[in-house]
Design an enzyme around this catalytic site. Structure first.
Site, short mmCIF file in Angstrom:
data_model
loop_
_atom_site.label_atom_id
_atom_site.label_comp_id
_atom_site.label_asym_id
_atom_site.label_seq_id
_atom_site.Cartn_x
_atom_site.Cartn_y
_atom_site.Cartn_z
N LYS A 278 0.84 -1.20 0.00
CA LYS A 278 0.00 0.00 0.00
C LYS A 278 0.88 1.25 0.00
O LYS A 278 2.00 1.21 0.51
CB LYS A 278 -0.85 0.03 1.28
CG LYS A 278 -1.99 -0.96 1.32
CD LYS A 278 -2.74 -0.85 2.65
CE LYS A 278 -3.89 -1.83 2.73
NZ LYS A 278 -4.97 -1.58 1.77
N ARG A 352 -10.57 -11.27 1.75
CA ARG A 352 -11.46 -12.27 1.13
C ARG A 352 -10.81 -13.66 1.13
O ARG A 352 -11.49 -14.67 1.16
CB ARG A 352 -11.85 -11.82 -0.28
CG ARG A 352 -10.72 -11.65 -1.23
CD ARG A 352 -11.06 -10.79 -2.43
NE ARG A 352 -11.04 -9.36 -2.13
CZ ARG A 352 -11.31 -8.40 -3.00
NH1 ARG A 352 -11.65 -8.69 -4.24
NH2 ARG A 352 -11.26 -7.14 -2.65
N1 BES Z 1 -8.09 -3.69 4.37
C1 BES Z 1 -8.29 -3.25 3.05
C2 BES Z 1 -9.57 -2.47 2.86
C3 BES Z 1 -9.64 -1.15 3.57
C4 BES Z 1 -9.29 0.00 2.91
C5 BES Z 1 -10.11 -1.05 4.85
C6 BES Z 1 -9.38 1.22 3.55
C7 BES Z 1 -10.21 0.17 5.51
C8 BES Z 1 -9.84 1.31 4.84
C9 BES Z 1 -8.34 -4.44 2.08
O1 BES Z 1 -7.61 -5.53 2.45
C10 BES Z 1 -7.78 -3.94 0.79
O2 BES Z 1 -6.65 -3.58 0.78
N2 BES Z 1 -8.60 -3.94 -0.24
C11 BES Z 1 -8.19 -3.47 -1.50
C12 BES Z 1 -8.74 -4.40 -2.54
C13 BES Z 1 -8.19 -4.18 -3.90
C14 BES Z 1 -6.74 -4.60 -3.94
C15 BES Z 1 -8.99 -4.96 -4.88
C16 BES Z 1 -8.73 -2.07 -1.69
O3 BES Z 1 -9.83 -1.79 -1.23
O4 BES Z 1 -8.03 -1.23 -2.25
ZN ZN Z 2 -5.56 -5.40 1.84
#
Ligand code: BES
Ligand code: ZN
Ligand code: ZN
Length: 494
Positions: A278, A352
């Site tokens: 990230k 997921r």
């Molecule tokens: N934990 C994150 C989702 C999240 C984002 C929670 C912001 C709280 C605040 C999740 O694991 C994630 O990173 N999801 C990605 C999915 C994408 C790679 C398809 C996302 O939402 O960017």
């Molecule tokens: Zn994630």
């Protein structure tokens, strides 16, 4: 904080602060406030007439040494429009009162419940709101003086109320309120403290005193079972993954015919994204990526004490998602516990993956109904902001029940569709499915992925990624983790 029912008239109550909710509609027509106004020799009418006090929701006005009352202060607290009133507002108003009292070192507080809800419900909501408001984070501040806290909250009514009814409401409110605060504490914990192992430890200690049996599946057991997607996510970290299973003591013998409910909560104690790392902005917030797991633990702690008729188990897959030489890489393929193969295109879509194995395992344990809760997608916050959480699934009966309870729980959900057409986005060329779609409908395609592991078991998915954290604070709550979902799950099963 002690919370108790106080029979008798508010005029006679000796306290630091007596709080009296006022509806907006009452500002123009003082008829319903007439007796309070008369007792205080016109003080209440005068602050309203002068507009010193506008009874908009959560606005307050303090009248010191009010005439005609034994209370040291009278706090008028705005309750909004009577026509917009719903039970969850009472929880918030009680919270505003407690935070107001805290900030002025009022230890002994009385709250007047207006004649609008059944007494037991009013007591429950006020107790929940009071505990929610009293909560403070800052776990690791080294300070000389502890934050102020309210010692006693007494709940008063205008009409005669049966003590038993009021006390049962308070008891339930305290159980749910404390459980919600436990969930908030877990989510606020930094990831160097709350590792998957520590999450399991805390589940065991808290569970033991509440009446839960806690089983923890260790890495070698997960390997034997073939929970490869859960293991895959945890592989980049030195911290071993855990599958925490919570059962209510005394519920071992299940009545035939009643389905077993499984609550499954995402427990990623830190989500760096893994190899698909990230960006640094707000990455620290990913210590709260176990908020779904915390909500499941909180709800199970409450349910163990509330003893619902429904049979329920909780599952929390707990892992840390980090990059390393051992971490899963984009393009890797793993075989899930259910047997379906998954191409991991993005290691940041890890929630997921761990839920897939936990949900499939819940079905092995006999679950006839699954509710999962997870900070699953950033996309849900793009769609719904920080106001509503997302709800999707195949179990419309449960979805409807959750939606109906929102006005009492105060946790809002908005349903998104799950049409078959969305499934296309997660087709893989090499495996049964891939773990991400394209950018479109990200919250829905994530749910479509989970649906593959619920198969025909009725299933509801709660995506709380936009609401698990409050970065501003509210008049009735400090900023930080919200414990979102605890009340929803408790009310659903109660
Ligand atoms: N934990 C994150 C989702 C999240 C984002 C929670 C912001 C709280 C605040 C999740 O694991 C994630 O990173 N999801 C990605 C999915 C994408 C790679 C398809 C996302 O939402 O960017
Ligand atoms: Zn994630
Ligand atoms: Zn995540």
């Amino acid at each position: 904080m002690r919370i108790e029912f106080q029979p008798g008239n508010y005029r006679e109550v000796v306290c630091d602060l007596l709080a009296y909710p006022v509806f907006e509609d009452e500002a123009s027509d003082l008829a319903s406030l007439k007796s309070l106004d008369q007792i205080t020799r016109g003080a209440v009418g005068s602050v309203i007439a002068s507009r010193e006090f506008k009874p908009e929701l959560h606005l307050t006005c303090r009248i010191c040494k009010p005439a005609g009352l034994k209370a040291r202060n009278l706090l008028l607290v705005g309750a909004g429009k009577k026509s917009n009133f719903h039970p969850a507002k009472l929880r918030e108003v009680a919270g505003t009162v407690v935070r107001n009292a805290k900030s002025r070192a009022c230890k002994n507080v009385a709250f007047f419940c207006r004649e609008i809800l059944p007494a037991s419900l009013a007591c429950r909501l006020a107790a929940e709101g009071a505990l929610y408001a009293d909560y403070e984070p800052g776990l690791y501040k080294t300070r000389d003086n502890e934050p102020e806290s309210v010692d006693t909250l007494r709940l008063l009514f205008e009409r005669r109320v049966a003590r038993g009814e009021a006390e049962e409401g308070i008891r339930r409110g305290i159980i749910t309120g404390e459980a919600t605060n436990h969930a908030r504490t877990l989510s606020n914990e930094p990831s160097n403290i709350l590792t998957p192992s520590q999450f399991a430890e805390r589940a065991m200690t808290m569970g033991a005193s509440a009446g839960l049996t806690v089983q923890v599946l260790e890495r070698d057991e997960l390997e034997k079972l073939g929970m490869n997607t859960l293991l895959a996510v945890g592989r980049g970290s030195e911290e071993p993954p855990k599958l925490i299973i919570l059962r209510i003591r005394g519920q071992e013998k299940r009545r035939a015919g009643s389905p077993l409910f499984a609550l499954v909560g995402k427990g990623v104690t830190f989500d760096s994204g893994g190899i698909s790392i990230k960006p640094p902005e707000k990455m620290e917030e990913m210590k709260g990526d176990m908020a779904g797991g915390a909500a499941v633990l909180g709800a199970m702690l409450a349910l163990a004490q509330l003893r619902p008729r429904r049979h329920v188990i909780g599952l929390i897959p707990a892992v840390e998602n980090l990059p390393s030489g051992k971490a899963i890489k984009p393009g890797d393929v793993v075989r899930s516990y259910l047997g379906k193969t998954i191409e991991i295109v993005n290691t940041d879509a890890e929630g997921r993956l761990i839920l897939a194995d936990a949900m499939a395992y819940a079905r092995t344990l006999g679950a006839g109904c699954i509710v999962d809760i997870a900070t699953l997608t950033g996309a849900i916050a793009i769609a719904l902001g920080h106001v509503n959480a997302g709800i999707l699934g195949t179990d419309q009966k449960t979805i409807d029940r959750i939606l109906k309870n929102c006005s009492v729980t105060g946790e809002k959900f908005w349903q998104l569709p799950l049409d078959d057409e969305y499934r296309k986005a997660i087709r893989s060329d090499i495996a049964d499915l891939k773990n991400v779609g394209n950018r479109a409908a990200g919250a829905i395609t994530a749910a479509k992925f989970l649906q593959e592991f619920a198969e025909d078991t009725p299933w509801t998915h709660l995506d709380i990624a936009g609401v698990d954290l409050d970065s501003d604070g509210r008049p009735f709550a400090c900023k930080g983790a919200t414990g979102y979902g605890v009340r929803t799950l408790v009310h659903l099963l109660e």
